[in-house]
Design a protein around this motif. Structure first.
Motif, PDB file in Angstrom:
ATOM      1  N   SER A  16       8.179   4.114  -4.301  1.00 15.58           N
ATOM      2  CA  SER A  16       7.384   4.209  -3.070  1.00 15.58           C
ATOM      3  C   SER A  16       6.104   3.411  -3.258  1.00 15.58           C
ATOM      4  CB  SER A  16       7.071   5.669  -2.714  1.00 15.58           C
ATOM      5  OG  SER A  16       6.204   6.262  -3.640  1.00 15.58           O
ATOM      6  N   THR A  17       5.729   2.704  -2.212  1.00 12.51           N
ATOM      7  CA  THR A  17       4.537   1.858  -2.256  1.00 12.51           C
ATOM      8  C   THR A  17       3.757   2.040  -0.974  1.00 12.51           C
ATOM      9  OG1 THR A  17       5.781   0.221  -3.509  1.00 12.51           O
ATOM     10  CG2 THR A  17       3.711  -0.511  -2.542  1.00 12.51           C
ATOM     11  N   TYR A  18       2.458   2.293  -1.109  1.00 13.78           N
ATOM     12  CA  TYR A  18       1.600   2.381   0.065  1.00 13.78           C
ATOM     13  C   TYR A  18       1.022   0.997   0.332  1.00 13.78           C
ATOM     14  CZ  TYR A  18      -1.973   3.722   3.346  1.00 13.78           C
ATOM     15  OH  TYR A  18      -2.744   3.811   4.478  1.00 13.78           O
ATOM     16  N   GLN A  19       1.099   0.559   1.542  1.00 15.79           N
ATOM     17  CA  GLN A  19       0.541  -0.700   2.018  1.00 15.79           C
ATOM     18  C   GLN A  19       1.125  -1.920   1.318  1.00 15.79           C
ATOM     19  OE1 GLN A  19      -1.876  -0.324   4.659  1.00 15.79           O
ATOM     20  NE2 GLN A  19      -1.009  -2.309   4.944  1.00 15.79           N
ATOM     21  N   PRO A  20       2.465  -2.046   1.267  1.00 14.09           N
ATOM     22  CA  PRO A  20       3.006  -3.297   0.734  1.00 14.09           C
ATOM     23  C   PRO A  20       2.633  -4.460   1.656  1.00 14.09           C
ATOM     24  CG  PRO A  20       4.790  -1.866   1.498  1.00 14.09           C
ATOM     25  CD  PRO A  20       3.508  -1.122   1.674  1.00 14.09           C
ATOM     26  N   PRO A  21       2.599  -5.667   1.162  1.00 12.61           N
ATOM     27  CA  PRO A  21       2.097  -6.793   1.953  1.00 12.61           C
ATOM     28  C   PRO A  21       2.875  -7.098   3.227  1.00 12.61           C
ATOM     29  CG  PRO A  21       2.842  -7.528  -0.228  1.00 12.61           C
ATOM     30  CD  PRO A  21       2.964  -6.045  -0.190  1.00 12.61           C
ATOM     31  N   TRP A  22       4.107  -6.656   3.335  1.00 18.13           N
ATOM     32  CA  TRP A  22       4.895  -6.984   4.524  1.00 18.13           C
ATOM     33  C   TRP A  22       4.802  -5.923   5.620  1.00 18.13           C
ATOM     34  CZ3 TRP A  22       7.002  -5.563  -0.145  1.00 18.13           C
ATOM     35  CH2 TRP A  22       7.682  -4.366  -0.169  1.00 18.13           C
ATOM     36  N   THR A  23       3.955  -4.879   5.440  1.00 19.33           N
ATOM     37  CA  THR A  23       3.851  -3.826   6.445  1.00 19.33           C
ATOM     38  C   THR A  23       2.520  -3.897   7.181  1.00 19.33           C
ATOM     39  OG1 THR A  23       2.894  -2.224   4.923  1.00 19.33           O
ATOM     40  CG2 THR A  23       5.295  -2.283   5.076  1.00 19.33           C
ATOM     41  N   GLU A  24       2.473  -3.187   8.295  1.00 20.56           N
ATOM     42  CA  GLU A  24       1.220  -3.064   9.038  1.00 20.56           C
ATOM     43  C   GLU A  24       0.241  -2.211   8.241  1.00 20.56           C
ATOM     44  OE1 GLU A  24       1.887  -1.315  12.862  1.00 20.56           O
ATOM     45  OE2 GLU A  24       3.631  -2.543  13.252  1.00 20.56           O
ATOM     46  N   GLU A  25      -1.028  -2.271   8.621  1.00 19.40           N
ATOM     47  CA  GLU A  25      -2.037  -1.451   7.975  1.00 19.40           C
ATOM     48  C   GLU A  25      -1.678   0.021   8.148  1.00 19.40           C
ATOM     49  OE1 GLU A  25      -6.788  -0.530   8.390  1.00 19.40           O
ATOM     50  OE2 GLU A  25      -6.037  -2.492   8.998  1.00 19.40           O
ATOM     51  N   GLY A  26      -1.789   0.778   7.074  1.00 23.52           N
ATOM     52  CA  GLY A  26      -1.512   2.204   7.124  1.00 23.52           C
ATOM     53  C   GLY A  26      -0.065   2.584   6.905  1.00 23.52           C
ATOM     54  N   CYS A  27       0.783   1.607   6.623  1.00 23.67           N
ATOM     55  CA  CYS A  27       2.209   1.897   6.429  1.00 23.67           C
ATOM     56  C   CYS A  27       2.541   2.021   4.947  1.00 23.67           C
ATOM     57  CB  CYS A  27       3.066   0.783   7.022  1.00 23.67           C
ATOM     58  SG  CYS A  27       3.130   0.802   8.807  1.00 23.67           S
ATOM     59  N   GLY A  28       3.637   2.687   4.707  1.00 27.33           N
ATOM     60  CA  GLY A  28       4.155   2.796   3.361  1.00 27.33           C
ATOM     61  C   GLY A  28       5.636   2.464   3.375  1.00 27.33           C
ATOM     62  N   ARG A  50      11.965  13.011  -0.132  1.00 29.88           N
ATOM     63  CA  ARG A  50      10.919  13.950   0.271  1.00 29.88           C
ATOM     64  C   ARG A  50       9.663  13.744  -0.574  1.00 29.88           C
ATOM     65  NH1 ARG A  50      14.036  17.839   0.827  1.00 29.88           N
ATOM     66  NH2 ARG A  50      14.089  18.567  -1.325  1.00 29.88           N
ATOM     67  N   ALA A  51       9.827  13.591  -1.884  1.00 35.91           N
ATOM     68  CA  ALA A  51       8.681  13.359  -2.773  1.00 35.91           C
ATOM     69  C   ALA A  51       7.980  12.047  -2.425  1.00 35.91           C
ATOM     70  CB  ALA A  51       9.136  13.347  -4.227  1.00 35.91           C
ATOM     71  N   ALA A  52       8.750  11.010  -2.143  1.00 37.30           N
ATOM     72  CA  ALA A  52       8.166   9.713  -1.785  1.00 37.30           C
ATOM     73  C   ALA A  52       7.390   9.817  -0.476  1.00 37.30           C
ATOM     74  CB  ALA A  52       9.260   8.652  -1.672  1.00 37.30           C
ATOM     75  N   GLU A  53       7.956  10.486   0.515  1.00 34.51           N
ATOM     76  CA  GLU A  53       7.276  10.621   1.810  1.00 34.51           C
ATOM     77  C   GLU A  53       6.005  11.458   1.689  1.00 34.51           C
ATOM     78  OE1 GLU A  53      10.341  11.949   4.500  1.00 34.51           O
ATOM     79  OE2 GLU A  53      10.964   9.874   4.890  1.00 34.51           O
ATOM     80  N   GLU A  54       6.044  12.503   0.862  1.00 34.23           N
ATOM     81  CA  GLU A  54       4.833  13.310   0.648  1.00 34.23           C
ATOM     82  C   GLU A  54       3.741  12.481  -0.022  1.00 34.23           C
ATOM     83  OE1 GLU A  54       6.154  16.759  -1.505  1.00 34.23           O
ATOM     84  OE2 GLU A  54       7.156  17.599   0.266  1.00 34.23           O
ATOM     85  N   ARG A  55       4.117  11.666  -0.998  1.00 39.99           N
ATOM     86  CA  ARG A  55       3.131  10.810  -1.668  1.00 39.99           C
ATOM     87  C   ARG A  55       2.519   9.824  -0.684  1.00 39.99           C
ATOM     88  NH1 ARG A  55       3.346   5.394  -3.524  1.00 39.99           N
ATOM     89  NH2 ARG A  55       1.457   5.033  -4.687  1.00 39.99           N
ATOM     90  N   LEU A  56       3.370   9.188   0.124  1.00 39.06           N
ATOM     91  CA  LEU A  56       2.874   8.199   1.080  1.00 39.06           C
ATOM     92  C   LEU A  56       1.984   8.850   2.135  1.00 39.06           C
ATOM     93  CD1 LEU A  56       6.095   6.046   1.439  1.00 39.06           C
ATOM     94  CD2 LEU A  56       3.986   5.443   0.217  1.00 39.06           C
ATOM     95  N   GLN A  57       2.324  10.051   2.580  1.00 38.28           N
ATOM     96  CA  GLN A  57       1.477  10.764   3.541  1.00 38.28           C
ATOM     97  C   GLN A  57       0.109  11.050   2.923  1.00 38.28           C
ATOM     98  OE1 GLN A  57       1.925  11.380   6.733  1.00 38.28           O
ATOM     99  NE2 GLN A  57      -0.003  12.457   6.939  1.00 38.28           N
ATOM    100  N   GLY A  58       0.103  11.467   1.657  1.00 40.74           N
ATOM    101  CA  GLY A  58      -1.162  11.709   0.965  1.00 40.74           C
ATOM    102  C   GLY A  58      -1.994  10.441   0.827  1.00 40.74           C
ATOM    103  N   GLU A  59      -1.352   9.328   0.516  1.00 41.57           N
ATOM    104  CA  GLU A  59      -2.053   8.041   0.421  1.00 41.57           C
ATOM    105  C   GLU A  59      -2.648   7.655   1.772  1.00 41.57           C
ATOM    106  OE1 GLU A  59      -2.676   5.943  -2.136  1.00 41.57           O
ATOM    107  OE2 GLU A  59      -1.685   7.200  -3.619  1.00 41.57           O
TER     108      GLU A  59
END
Length: 85
Positions: A16-28, A50-59
């Motif tokens: 899981s990656t928060y804000q990869p370069p190919w996404t809009e601002e605020g995306c994971g 589920r763990a990945a989505e929880e991490r991204l929501q926290g980020e």
């Protein structure tokens, strides 16, 4: 990287990656889910996602808090008046 273990055995992984370069601002982005063949169908992938989505929501929430703090600091600085004595 999220790792799923059953006892001492690694049974799955998901990135899981928060804000990869190919996404809009605020995306994971989560992806690259892999589950051991013998563990498939036992909920491993669901738990990893589920763990990945929880991490991204926290980020996302942490990033929003940083933006709010920066805006507040900028407003306070704009309201600041300095006078020579």
């Amino acid at each position: 990287l999220h790792l799923a273990w059953r006892g001492e055995q690694l049974v799955g992984a998901c990135s899981s990656t928060y804000q990869p370069p190919w996404t809009e601002e605020g995306c994971g982005h989560w992806g690259l889910v892999a589950v051991d063949v013998d563990a498939q169908g036992t909920g491993v992938a669901s738990a990893l996602v589920r763990a990945a989505e929880e991490r991204l929501q926290g980020e996302r929430e942490a990033a929003a808090a940083r933006v709010a703090a920066a805006k507040s600091a900028a407003q306070s600085e704009a309201e600041l008046r300095v006078q020579a004595a």
